[in-house]
Each structure stands twice: as C-alpha cells, then as structure tokens.
Design a protein around this motif. Structure first.
Motif, PDB file in Angstrom:
ATOM      1  N   ASP A 178       0.824  -1.212   0.000  1.00 28.97           N
ATOM      2  CA  ASP A 178       0.000   0.000   0.000  1.00 28.97           C
ATOM      3  C   ASP A 178       0.856   1.260   0.000  1.00 28.97           C
ATOM      4  N   LEU A 179       1.897   1.281   0.831  1.00 26.28           N
ATOM      5  CA  LEU A 179       2.780   2.442   0.844  1.00 26.28           C
ATOM      6  C   LEU A 179       3.553   2.557  -0.461  1.00 26.28           C
ATOM      7  N   ARG A 180       3.946   1.419  -1.014  1.00 21.65           N
ATOM      8  CA  ARG A 180       4.648   1.411  -2.301  1.00 21.65           C
ATOM      9  C   ARG A 180       3.778   2.070  -3.371  1.00 21.65           C
ATOM     10  N   GLN A 181       2.504   1.705  -3.381  1.00 20.54           N
ATOM     11  CA  GLN A 181       1.590   2.247  -4.373  1.00 20.54           C
ATOM     12  C   GLN A 181       1.382   3.741  -4.182  1.00 20.54           C
ATOM     13  N   SER A 182       1.487   4.234  -2.950  1.00 23.47           N
ATOM     14  CA  SER A 182       1.231   5.646  -2.667  1.00 23.47           C
ATOM     15  C   SER A 182       2.246   6.573  -3.325  1.00 23.47           C
ATOM     16  N   LEU A 183       3.421   6.053  -3.694  1.00 25.17           N
ATOM     17  CA  LEU A 183       4.445   6.876  -4.334  1.00 25.17           C
ATOM     18  C   LEU A 183       4.433   6.774  -5.854  1.00 25.17           C
ATOM     19  N   ALA A 184       3.500   6.002  -6.397  1.00 22.84           N
ATOM     20  CA  ALA A 184       3.577   5.650  -7.820  1.00 22.84           C
ATOM     21  C   ALA A 184       2.788   6.572  -8.729  1.00 22.84           C
ATOM     22  N   ALA A 185       2.315   7.704  -8.232  1.00 18.65           N
ATOM     23  CA  ALA A 185       1.647   8.706  -9.063  1.00 18.65           C
ATOM     24  C   ALA A 185       0.491   8.129  -9.875  1.00 18.65           C
ATOM     25  N   GLY A 186      -0.253   7.186  -9.284  1.00 19.67           N
ATOM     26  CA  GLY A 186      -1.415   6.613  -9.943  1.00 19.67           C
ATOM     27  C   GLY A 186      -1.121   5.439 -10.846  1.00 19.67           C
ATOM     28  N   ALA A 187       0.138   5.167 -11.151  1.00 21.84           N
ATOM     29  CA  ALA A 187       0.501   4.028 -11.993  1.00 21.84           C
ATOM     30  C   ALA A 187       0.574   2.771 -11.141  1.00 21.84           C
ATOM     31  N   ALA A 188       0.272   1.623 -11.750  1.00 22.32           N
ATOM     32  CA  ALA A 188       0.433   0.361 -11.035  1.00 22.32           C
ATOM     33  C   ALA A 188       1.922   0.143 -10.774  1.00 22.32           C
ATOM     34  N   VAL A 189       2.250  -0.296  -9.569  1.00 18.38           N
ATOM     35  CA  VAL A 189       3.642  -0.509  -9.210  1.00 18.38           C
ATOM     36  C   VAL A 189       3.814  -1.935  -8.714  1.00 18.38           C
ATOM     37  N   TYR A 190       4.866  -2.568  -9.158  1.00 12.94           N
ATOM     38  CA  TYR A 190       5.230  -3.919  -8.743  1.00 12.94           C
ATOM     39  C   TYR A 190       6.505  -3.796  -7.918  1.00 12.94           C
ATOM     40  N   GLY A 191       6.570  -4.523  -6.812  1.00  8.40           N
ATOM     41  CA  GLY A 191       7.730  -4.357  -5.947  1.00  8.40           C
ATOM     42  C   GLY A 191       8.294  -5.668  -5.430  1.00  8.40           C
ATOM     43  N   ARG A 192       9.598  -5.710  -5.362  1.00  7.47           N
ATOM     44  CA  ARG A 192      10.328  -6.846  -4.803  1.00  7.47           C
ATOM     45  C   ARG A 192      11.238  -6.316  -3.711  1.00  7.47           C
ATOM     46  N   TYR A 193      11.376  -7.078  -2.629  1.00  8.88           N
ATOM     47  CA  TYR A 193      12.104  -6.554  -1.465  1.00  8.88           C
ATOM     48  C   TYR A 193      12.754  -7.693  -0.691  1.00  8.88           C
ATOM     49  N   GLU A 194      13.940  -7.413  -0.174  1.00  9.82           N
ATOM     50  CA  GLU A 194      14.596  -8.355   0.738  1.00  9.82           C
ATOM     51  C   GLU A 194      15.469  -7.579   1.705  1.00  9.82           C
ATOM     52  N   SER A 195      15.324  -7.882   2.982  1.00  8.80           N
ATOM     53  CA  SER A 195      16.157  -7.287   4.020  1.00  8.80           C
ATOM     54  C   SER A 195      17.288  -8.244   4.374  1.00  8.80           C
ATOM     55  N   GLY A 196      18.370  -7.683   4.923  1.00  2.00           N
ATOM     56  CA  GLY A 196      19.536  -8.497   5.237  1.00  2.00           C
ATOM     57  C   GLY A 196      19.290  -9.566   6.277  1.00  2.00           C
ATOM     58  N   ASP A 197      18.228  -9.431   7.076  1.00  2.04           N
ATOM     59  CA  ASP A 197      17.946 -10.457   8.080  1.00  2.04           C
ATOM     60  C   ASP A 197      16.964 -11.510   7.566  1.00  2.04           C
ATOM     61  N   PHE A 198      16.665 -11.486   6.265  1.00  2.44           N
ATOM     62  CA  PHE A 198      15.842 -12.535   5.665  1.00  2.44           C
ATOM     63  C   PHE A 198      16.567 -13.868   5.782  1.00  2.44           C
ATOM     64  N   LEU A 199      15.823 -14.907   6.161  1.00  2.28           N
ATOM     65  CA  LEU A 199      16.392 -16.239   6.362  1.00  2.28           C
ATOM     66  C   LEU A 199      15.857 -17.157   5.269  1.00  2.28           C
ATOM     67  N   PRO A 200      16.592 -17.306   4.166  1.00  2.00           N
ATOM     68  CA  PRO A 200      16.060 -18.081   3.043  1.00  2.00           C
ATOM     69  C   PRO A 200      15.986 -19.565   3.347  1.00  2.00           C
ATOM     70  N   VAL A 201      14.881 -20.177   2.957  1.00  2.00           N
ATOM     71  CA  VAL A 201      14.756 -21.630   2.977  1.00  2.00           C
ATOM     72  C   VAL A 201      15.191 -22.186   1.637  1.00  2.00           C
ATOM     73  N   SER A 202      14.710 -21.556   0.551  1.00  2.00           N
ATOM     74  CA  SER A 202      15.116 -21.979  -0.789  1.00  2.00           C
ATOM     75  C   SER A 202      14.979 -20.831  -1.768  1.00  2.00           C
ATOM     76  N   ARG A 203      15.957 -20.729  -2.671  1.00  2.00           N
ATOM     77  CA  ARG A 203      15.870 -19.841  -3.829  1.00  2.00           C
ATOM     78  C   ARG A 203      15.665 -20.655  -5.107  1.00  2.00           C
ATOM     79  N   PHE A 204      15.421 -21.952  -4.944  1.00  2.00           N
ATOM     80  CA  PHE A 204      15.013 -22.852  -6.023  1.00  2.00           C
ATOM     81  C   PHE A 204      16.050 -22.942  -7.151  1.00  2.00           C
ATOM     82  N   GLU A 205      17.322 -22.900  -6.782  1.00  2.00           N
ATOM     83  CA  GLU A 205      18.383 -22.974  -7.776  1.00  2.00           C
ATOM     84  C   GLU A 205      18.768 -24.411  -8.123  1.00  2.00           C
TER      85      GLU A 205
END
Length: 451
Positions: free
Chosen positions: A235-262
């Motif tokens: 919702d906050l991501r969309q608020s900066l998009a000037a009415g355009a649809a926005v797609y977002g990807r995000y990862e923080s350094g404390d993310f604990l991956p189980v799999s990246r499917f490689e």
C-alpha cells in the motif's frame, strides 16, 4: 546519469556528475572503455570530494560523511554506479582510488533503468551495499528488466542494516526519468514508429522515481527504518507511484532463506525441508527469462495447473533443531504471474496456509497481504507488424515476468487459530483456486522480527 533531483533538506549533499560526453556518437561510436570510464569517473569525484572535505576554508570542509555515500545513476549511469561500488573487480591496483573502501565507503546504489552488460568478462556483484533498481514497463530502449539481474547478484550477508528493492512502474518509459530525453526512447527516425500512447506523464514519472529514491536514501544512509516500508508494504509502495500500477520486490539483510530454487531437485529443498505438489500440470525449477527468451541468470519454481492445486513446503523437526531459525515472525516469498505463457488461462485466487507442529491449521487469502498482479502487456510500436521487425526484432515479447514480494506475519494465523504455532511450524502451503494458471516463486523464507 540522471538529472532527477535529490533534495538536500534531509541532510544530503547532492553532486551531479555529467558523463554525457561519453554517450554514443554517430560519428565515433561509444568508446570501448565506456563503462569503466563512467565508474572510474564517479570514484575520482568521490576522492576529490574527500580531499575538499579535508581542506580548511572549502565549503565541504568537515561536512562530508565519507562513510555514508549513495550513488544514483540512470541507464549506463546505473550500471556505472554498481560497478563503482564493486570497484576492486576493475580497479584493484589504481593508486588514485586507494581511499575507496577505506576512508570512502559506498553504502547505497540506486539504478534507474540500468544496463547490465559484461565489462572485461565481468558484471558487478554487490556486497555490503543496499541496492534499489527502478524500471518502466514501457522502456523501449532497454526493453529487458536488467536491474533485476543486479538485484539478484546483490548479497546482503545477513546484515539487518542492508536491504535491496525493485520498483517496476507500469507505463514508465526510459527517457522520462530525466527532463532531457523525452517520450521517444529511440533516436529518430525510428522513434517516430514507437507507440507513445498511454505513457506515464513525464512529470509524474520523475516524481515517482524521486520519491522512491528519497525513501531509499533515507533508509539506506540515514538508517530510518520506517522508510523501508515504502518497499516492503504494497500500500505504501503504491502511494508513491503517481497513480501508476507498481510492482515491488524486497529483501532485508535479516531474511532467512529456505530456498531460492536454484537446484534441480524439486522434492528436497534442503536438509530437513521437502516439497510436494498436488494437481500440478507443471512443477519444476527453471530459469527466469527476459523478453528475449534468455536467462536472467537465476532460477525460480514454476507451478502450472488446470484447476485447483496446491504446493506445500514441509519442515521436519530436525530442520528447526539444526539449521532453522529459532524464532520467526513472518513468512516471505516472491511471486510472478506467468499465465500469459498458457494457451488459455482463467481467473484464480491464492490462499496461504500454515500447519503447526501440533497439527492445527489455518488459511488466509493472499490478497490480504498484497495483490498478485499480471505483468503489463506492452505494444512498443505503432503497429503490431513492427514489433518483431523494428530495431532488428528488438521487441520479441509484449510481456516479461515481474516478481512481487509477499511478507505474511505469522501472528495473522495465530489470530485465525489461537495456539496454532505454539509448537512451531510443520508446513506452509499455497493453494490455487480456479485456473488454468501459472506462476513462478522465488526467495521463500522467514523473517525473525518482521521485514
């Protein structure tokens, strides 16, 4: 580079480095060391600013925090910024850059519609740096989302103070991120054949980019955690998009991956973690492809189904005992809708379910935590006949995969079914209702304390 302004009101010293003299020339072409020159020039500006900060009487004297530097670049400038942050790969023995990485620390890189070409057989692989990339769905110059490749090559090394993010703006083109290049992403006369209808308004496109970059620098350089939510919260991501649809990807350094499917195996994701699927017509780990049908350099999990289906990741007790996190507050993963690859597709909904080690279960609609949107289809030229013919067939596909990150707090399941997680997690399930449908998953894992 870009002329998108960065306000000094937040305590930033903003310096614009003009590298346009290195741009393409119809008479001489782009100089062969183009990208190395661009990144080297950025680094030499930093060493010069460091010298000025040590010089009494200079306006910079004592006012520059050389340990908190962010680089922002557009197009080739975006790649140059990443290369400058990975400077040892290209300039390991340059004495003029001895202060880089020691007295001078590049802490953040923002790349607007960047290139990602190999230089001396190498590409930047960032470590110890926060990274943001912004791309427009109607970029007719760089038709592929090359910033996504750099995003994946950015390692956060478990540092909670670092993060990386992608912003994909529907309707944004390449040139309108600055005030000079305009609505036509190809030089004339080819530019006259581009479809410029339904582009974002240029001012709105620049305002959106400026808002995301400002939020990124506040978070990455000033440590203001609340600004990260403009990338992790849909919702906050969309608020900066000037009415355009926005797609977002995000990862923080404390993310604990189980799999990246490689890996090639789909049933065993890691020791103590298995996967199973039901009702799937396709279930595989495959390369993520760009519009040209070429690999972006990493893989994801492909799931395709005709009607109702499910995909479950199960955890044995020994996973939590040996390698799993001791405490988790959220499950996270990225999804890209691939239904455009099917001969026929239908509407579908996704639920996420959790089963506790005590056998209790709860399911929630995924759209409570963000909407999985189909990637925008684009016709780049004024007539479909030109799509595969203009610029040597540059526009091979009208759509490209776009990932969106979903962060689901586990207390939402606890509220739905009290006590469900009292003894830990046994499995996480995605249930697809309806179809036919197809999607790709990447970056499945947990956060210990939220995003």
């Amino acid at each position: 580079m870009t002329d998108t302004p960065i306000s000094a009101s937040g305590g930033f010293i903003a310096v614009s480095v003009d590298e346009n003299f290195l741009n393409y020339s119809v008479w001489s072409g782009i100089p062969k060391p183009d990208m190395k020159l661009r990144s080297w020039l950025l680094l030499r500006h930093l060493t010069e600013i460091a010298e000025l900060s040590r010089t009494p009487g200079n306006p910079f004297h004592g006012r520059v925090d050389l340990g908190r530097i962010g680089l922002v670049g557009h197009s080739r400038g975006g790649q140059a910024a990443a290369m400058a942050a990975d400077h040892d790969r290209w300039f390991p023995d340059d004495p003029s850059l001895a202060a880089i990485g020691k007295e001078i620390r590049i802490a953040a890189v923002a790349a607007i519609a960047p290139t990602d070409m190999p230089v001396d057989g190498n590409r930047a692989a960032l470590r110890g740096v926060s990274y943001l990339t912004i791309h427009g769905s109607r970029d007719a110059d760089l038709q592929n989302f090359y910033g996504d490749q750099q995003y994946v090559r950015t390692a956060l090394d478990g540092r909670k103070d670092l993060f990386k993010a992608e912003i994909y703006l529907e309707g944004a083109n390449h040139g309108q991120f600055n005030t000079s290049w305009g609505r036509f992403d190809l030089s004339m006369p080819s530019g006259m054949l581009l479809n410029t209808r339904d582009l974002m308004d240029g001012e709105a496109q620049r305002e959106a980019a400026a808002g995301f970059i400002a939020a990124f620098l506040e978070a990455a350089l000033n440590g203001k955690e609340e600004y990260r939510r403009f990338f992790s919260d849909p919702d906050l991501r969309q608020s900066l998009a000037a009415g355009a649809a926005v797609y977002g990807r995000y990862e923080s350094g404390d993310f604990l991956p189980v799999s990246r499917f490689e890996s090639s195996g789909v049933r065993t994701l890691r020791d103590g973690v298995s996967a199973e699927a039901e009702g799937m017509a396709e279930w595989t780990h495959a390369a993520v492809l760009n519009r040209d049908g070429k690999s972006r350099g990493y893989k994801g999990l492909v799931l395709a189904w005709d009607a109702d289906a499910r995909y479950t990741i199960g955890f044995e007790e020994r996973y939590w005992r040996t390698s799993g996190p001791k405490d988790v507050s959220a499950v996270a993963f990225s999804l890209a809708d691939l239904s455009h690859e099917l001969p026929e597709s239908g509407a579908y909904a996704v639920e996420i379910g959790v089963e506790g080690a005590n056998g209790r279960k709860a399911s929630l609609k995924l759209d409570r935590f963000g909407v999985l949107k189909s990637p925008p289809r684009v016709r780049f030229t004024i007539h479909r006949f030109l799509e595969r013919r203009l610029e040597n067939g540059k526009y091979k596909a009208d759509v490209e995969p776009v990932f969106e990150t979903f962060i689901v707090p586990l207390d939402a399941f606890e509220k739905e079914r009290p006590g469900i997680l009292s003894d830990g997690i046994r499995s996480v399930t995605l249930r697809m209702e309806g179809g036919p449908g197809k999607l790709m998953m990447d970056e499945f894992g947990f956060y210990p304390d939220g995003p």
